[in-house]
Design a protein around this motif. Structure first.
Motif, short mmCIF file in Angstrom:
data_model
loop_
_atom_site.label_atom_id
_atom_site.label_comp_id
_atom_site.label_asym_id
_atom_site.label_seq_id
_atom_site.Cartn_x
_atom_site.Cartn_y
_atom_site.Cartn_z
N ASN A 1 -19.03 -33.02 -20.38
CA ASN A 1 -18.43 -32.08 -19.43
C ASN A 1 -19.32 -30.86 -19.22
O ASN A 1 -20.03 -30.45 -20.12
CB ASN A 1 -17.07 -31.63 -19.95
CG ASN A 1 -17.21 -31.05 -21.34
OD1 ASN A 1 -17.42 -31.79 -22.30
ND2 ASN A 1 -17.14 -29.74 -21.45
N PRO A 2 -19.28 -30.28 -18.02
CA PRO A 2 -20.04 -29.05 -17.80
C PRO A 2 -19.46 -27.92 -18.65
O PRO A 2 -18.32 -28.00 -19.12
CB PRO A 2 -19.84 -28.75 -16.31
CG PRO A 2 -18.90 -29.76 -15.77
CD PRO A 2 -18.56 -30.73 -16.83
N CYS A 3 -20.23 -26.87 -18.85
CA CYS A 3 -19.74 -25.74 -19.64
C CYS A 3 -18.63 -25.02 -18.87
O CYS A 3 -18.46 -25.21 -17.67
CB CYS A 3 -20.87 -24.77 -19.95
SG CYS A 3 -21.44 -23.86 -18.51
N SER A 4 -17.90 -24.17 -19.55
CA SER A 4 -16.72 -23.57 -18.91
C SER A 4 -17.08 -22.71 -17.70
O SER A 4 -16.34 -22.66 -16.72
CB SER A 4 -15.93 -22.75 -19.92
OG SER A 4 -16.76 -21.79 -20.52
N THR A 5 -18.24 -22.05 -17.74
CA THR A 5 -18.65 -21.25 -16.59
C THR A 5 -18.83 -22.14 -15.36
O THR A 5 -18.40 -21.81 -14.26
CB THR A 5 -20.00 -20.56 -16.86
OG1 THR A 5 -19.95 -19.93 -18.11
CG2 THR A 5 -20.32 -19.56 -15.78
N THR A 6 -19.48 -23.29 -15.59
CA THR A 6 -19.69 -24.21 -14.47
C THR A 6 -18.36 -24.75 -13.96
O THR A 6 -18.14 -24.83 -12.76
CB THR A 6 -20.61 -25.36 -14.91
OG1 THR A 6 -21.79 -24.80 -15.46
CG2 THR A 6 -20.97 -26.25 -13.74
N ILE A 7 -17.46 -25.09 -14.89
CA ILE A 7 -16.15 -25.61 -14.47
C ILE A 7 -15.44 -24.57 -13.60
O ILE A 7 -14.93 -24.89 -12.53
CB ILE A 7 -15.29 -25.97 -15.70
CG1 ILE A 7 -15.94 -27.11 -16.48
CG2 ILE A 7 -13.88 -26.35 -15.27
CD1 ILE A 7 -15.22 -27.49 -17.75
N TYR A 8 -15.48 -23.32 -14.06
CA TYR A 8 -14.84 -22.26 -13.29
C TYR A 8 -15.50 -22.11 -11.92
O TYR A 8 -14.82 -21.96 -10.90
CB TYR A 8 -14.91 -20.95 -14.08
CG TYR A 8 -14.33 -19.77 -13.35
CD1 TYR A 8 -12.98 -19.74 -13.01
CD2 TYR A 8 -15.13 -18.70 -12.98
CE1 TYR A 8 -12.45 -18.66 -12.33
CE2 TYR A 8 -14.60 -17.61 -12.31
CZ TYR A 8 -13.27 -17.60 -11.99
OH TYR A 8 -12.74 -16.54 -11.31
N THR A 9 -16.83 -22.19 -11.90
CA THR A 9 -17.55 -22.08 -10.63
C THR A 9 -17.18 -23.22 -9.70
O THR A 9 -17.00 -23.02 -8.50
CB THR A 9 -19.07 -22.08 -10.88
OG1 THR A 9 -19.37 -21.14 -11.90
CG2 THR A 9 -19.83 -21.71 -9.62
N ILE A 10 -17.07 -24.42 -10.26
CA ILE A 10 -16.68 -25.57 -9.43
C ILE A 10 -15.32 -25.31 -8.80
O ILE A 10 -15.10 -25.55 -7.62
CB ILE A 10 -16.66 -26.88 -10.26
CG1 ILE A 10 -18.07 -27.25 -10.70
CG2 ILE A 10 -16.04 -28.02 -9.46
CD1 ILE A 10 -18.13 -28.42 -11.66
N TYR A 11 -14.41 -24.76 -9.62
CA TYR A 11 -13.08 -24.49 -9.09
C TYR A 11 -13.15 -23.45 -7.97
O TYR A 11 -12.53 -23.59 -6.91
CB TYR A 11 -12.13 -24.02 -10.19
CG TYR A 11 -10.75 -23.74 -9.63
CD1 TYR A 11 -9.94 -24.80 -9.22
CD2 TYR A 11 -10.30 -22.44 -9.45
CE1 TYR A 11 -8.69 -24.56 -8.66
CE2 TYR A 11 -9.06 -22.20 -8.89
CZ TYR A 11 -8.26 -23.26 -8.51
OH TYR A 11 -7.04 -23.03 -7.93
#
Lengths: 255, 472
Positions: B427-437
């Motif tokens: 999974n991508p890191c949490s920053t990336t996940i947030y950015t994707i959202y």
């Protein structure tokens, strides 16, 4: 006695007013004027932006680097300017995100001056966007950037003729080497304060049936919104069936 | 003034639109071009006789050629990585000496003199401080080398050529050619790569680019790859070739990531994200000699320090969590030990182990801290006394020691290879996940982009482990 060191002949010219300039970085409080930076991708908008604000917004040699708009400020002759670096676009006629960001800002943000940064090596292609912007706003400055590269390519541009044809001031710059930046600031200052009044070029060569339709429509728009300067452009968009503009017209955002 | 008049205007425009026909857009565009051409003839002169030697065109012929384009690309990538691997070693051990061997004991002494309670001392100095120090020692040197070199290539104008070379592959996988640019940004940071997808106009292709950006090995994962490759892959060949073997295996992982990017893009564009590939024009900008010192300075300020800061911000709480789960006991096992044992079975199936799986859960905020977490947890489970001991994140003085610890923790070549694969595919890191959202504004696509790579990682490591065991 205080002596002033003069580095180049430019500094003796009345156009040059380095003391009047204060780069303010991201501090954009209480600004007097809003200046938008628009232009094709990879013409050096971000470099111009950095030269004006003293910021170090990342620049890169590839089209489409700036995807969000960046803001910065500078002070010139005691007036504060807020500068917005818009994403680079080739046109404002299609509806991709970056084009929309750029168009919406010029249209709804109503900047006091729009600086259109162009690549002197590829002026003809760049003019496509310039002419579209000049339909929307009548307070614009053409920044003919990368003039050093154009010189090396043996391209000579008659800036006076260009300024006359476009109806807006033209400043040749090489932002990478900070050339022409003082002149650009002075010109922005004059346009913002109304010392220079632009008479922007409006798209000619339109087939007569379209021209007639545009005229009919823009007359109606002008009747409704007195003092509107870009009725012709709104007419273009309405004829295109641009739903966002129709919506904006209804809500009165365009007035 | 009123709504009625505006409705009339819109009505009128609808009528007129019918009258002028549907080639209005083309007509308008043609008029603009005609105007532009007219203006240019009056004010632009090109001195024809003195046409400059077109160096740009010559370079482009070579770097975008069918035969040489790809080898040159890999050569440049290899060179950048090589310099990063070689160059980062010395400052890294220097920093480790300073932050971990000098300052850390000093802090411990200080806390002992002022009689700090053991739990506060452990939590702050062994948890928070050490994790931050480790991240600085390990991350700063490679970043300070990798980013400026990447930026120099970028300023020179090489990236659009990469996009040009890869365009055909992206087209074949049903994705947008500009995805090559966002992919390159992803090699620095996936969150930045996801934001960069805004240059892609079509929402369908943009989604593909967002979902697959995680397959670009990001800056947080390069050091993990380099370290593990050096310890385990480098060890299986004669020592004179070990750096080279390590380099090739890291490049291999990066290329594999690109392979997965194409594969997943293709699968998405054939199933849930069906559609035509949109055309676009890509300007190959002139090559510009980078302004060396300025580039160095800005990439250090803009990229290196910002990314480092982010790593520190995430490492500090993660260090605290590691210390806490290793020191809070339920019955006679710590939470960490309990978790590791429950993950062990599943880990074995994947050719990994419970420690690695737990480390990846703890390290969701930042990939950078996977290796220190693994080391700390391994020490705790195997009970080897090394460095500062249980529940403490630490850096070992030499790469050999790190290897010894891991081998004592039951690591084999298979574990190393699968860790490298899993580091690529998770999974991508949490920053990336947030950015994707933020970019997609869709919980569904965010979930898909986060979970799909882990599932792929499970499948790939599982298959590799089964085949490996079958054959050995």
């Amino acid at each position: 006695m205080e002596t002033k060191v003069i580095h180049s002949a430019c500094e003796t010219c009345p156009q040059f007013n380095a003391e009047g300039l204060k780069k303010m970085g991201v501090n954009t409080d209480n600004f007097d004027f809003v200046v938008a930076l628009a232009g094709n991708p990879n013409t050096g908008k971000s470099t111009v932006f950095n030269a004006l604000t003293g910021l170090r917004q990342h620049t890169g040699n590839w089209p489409g680097k700036t995807v969000t708009r960046a803001e910065g400020g500078f002070e010139y002759n005691k007036q504060k300017y807020k500068l917005i670096d818009l994403p680079g676009t080739y046109s404002l006629l299609s509806m991709s995100t970056d084009e929309q960001v750029a168009r919406d800002f010029i249209l709804f943000g109503k900047p006091d001056v729009t600086v259109i940064v162009t690549d002197a090596n590829r002026l003809e292609r760049n003019l496509n966007l310039v002419l579209q912007i000049l339909e929307i706003t009548d307070k614009a400055v053409l920044c003919l950037n990368l003039i050093d590269e154009a010189k090396r390519n043996n391209i000579v541009i008659d800036t006076r003729t260009l300024a006359r044809d476009l109806g807006i001031p033209v400043v040749a710059t090489s932002a990478r080497y900070k050339e022409g930046i003082p002149e650009l600031i002075q010109t922005i200052h004059e346009v913002a304060n109304g010392t220079i009044v632009c008479k922007p070029h409006r798209i000619k060569n339109v087939p007569s049936n379209i021209e007639k339709a545009v005229k009919t429509l823009s007359t109606e728009i002008e009747k409704e919104f007195s003092g509107i300067t870009n009725s012709r452009w709104i007419a273009f968009r309405l004829l295109e069936g641009d739903t966002q503009i129709i919506e904006a017209l209804k809500t009165g955002e365009l007035a | 003034m009123g709504k009625k008049n505006i409705d009339n205007i819109i009505e009128l425009s609808n009528e007129l639109r019918w009258q002028i026909g549907d080639d209005f857009h083309d007509n308008l565009t043609e008029s603009i071009y005609a105007d532009a051409a007219h203006i240019v003839t009056d004010c632009v002169q090109v001195e024809k006789g003195k046409k400059r030697f077109r160096l740009d065109a010559k370079i482009d012929k070579i770097v975008t050629s069918k035969t040489l384009g790809f080898p040159i690309m890999f050569l440049l990538l290899g060179l950048v990585l090589w310099l990063t691997i070689i160059g980062a070693n010395y400052p890294s051990s220097l920093l480790a000496n300073l932050l971990l061997d000098t300052i850390h004991p000093a802090l411990k002494n200080l806390s002992a003199t002022i009689h700090m309670p053991w739990w506060l001392d452990g939590f702050l100095i062994d948890g928070v401080y050490l994790s931050v120090a480790w991240v600085i020692a390990v991350m700063l040197p490679p970043m300070a080398i990798f980013f400026p070199m990447f930026t120099l290539l970028e300023d020179f104008g090489y990236l659009p050529r990469v996009a040009f070379n890869l365009d055909n592959l992206f087209k074949k996988s049903g994705a947008h050619g500009k995805q090559a640019l966002t992919m390159s940004m992803g090699f620095g940071c996936n969150a930045a790569g996801v934001v960069a997808t805004r240059i892609i106009d079509s929402p369908r292709e943009r989604l593909i680019a967002i979902i697959t950006n995680n397959f670009s090995l990001c800056n947080g994962r390069w050091p993990t790859q380099i370290l593990i490759a050096t310890i385990f892959i480098g060890a299986v060949v004669p020592s004179s070739f070990s750096s080279l073997a390590a380099l090739f295996s890291v490049i291999g992982i990066a290329v594999l990531g690109m392979g997965f990017m194409f594969l997943v893009s293709w699968a998405l564009s054939k199933t849930v994200l069906k559609g035509e590939v949109s055309t676009f024009n890509l300007e190959l900008p002139p090559y510009r000699p980078p302004r060396f010192w300025k580039t160095l300075y800005t990439s250090l300020i803009d990229r290196t320090l910002i990314v480092l800061w982010r790593a520190i911000v995430f490492a500090a709480p993660a260090g605290a969590v590691i210390w806490l789960i290793s020191n809070i006991y339920i019955g006679d096992v710590s939470i960490a030990a309990w978790l590791i044992h429950s993950f062990d079975g599943f880990g074995f199936l994947l050719g990994l182990n419970g420690v690695i799986l737990l480390a990846y859960i703890v390290a969701i905020p930042a990939n950078e801290i996977v290796i220190p977490t693994i080391l700390m947890l391994t020490v705790m489970v195997t009970g080897i006394s090394a460095g500062s001991g249980a529940g403490v994140m630490f850096e070992l003085d030499s790469i050999n020691d790190t290897g010894d610890i891991l081998r004592a923790g039951g690591w084999t070549l298979l574990t190393a290879i699968n860790l490298m694969l899993f580091s690529l595919l998770h999974n991508p890191c949490s920053t990336t996940i947030y950015t994707i959202y933020k970019e997609t504004k869709s919980a569904k696509w965010t979930a898909i982009a986060s979970i799909m790579p882990v599932i792929l990682g499970f499948i790939v490591t599982f298959l590799v482990a089964q085949f490996w065991r079958l054959l050995s």
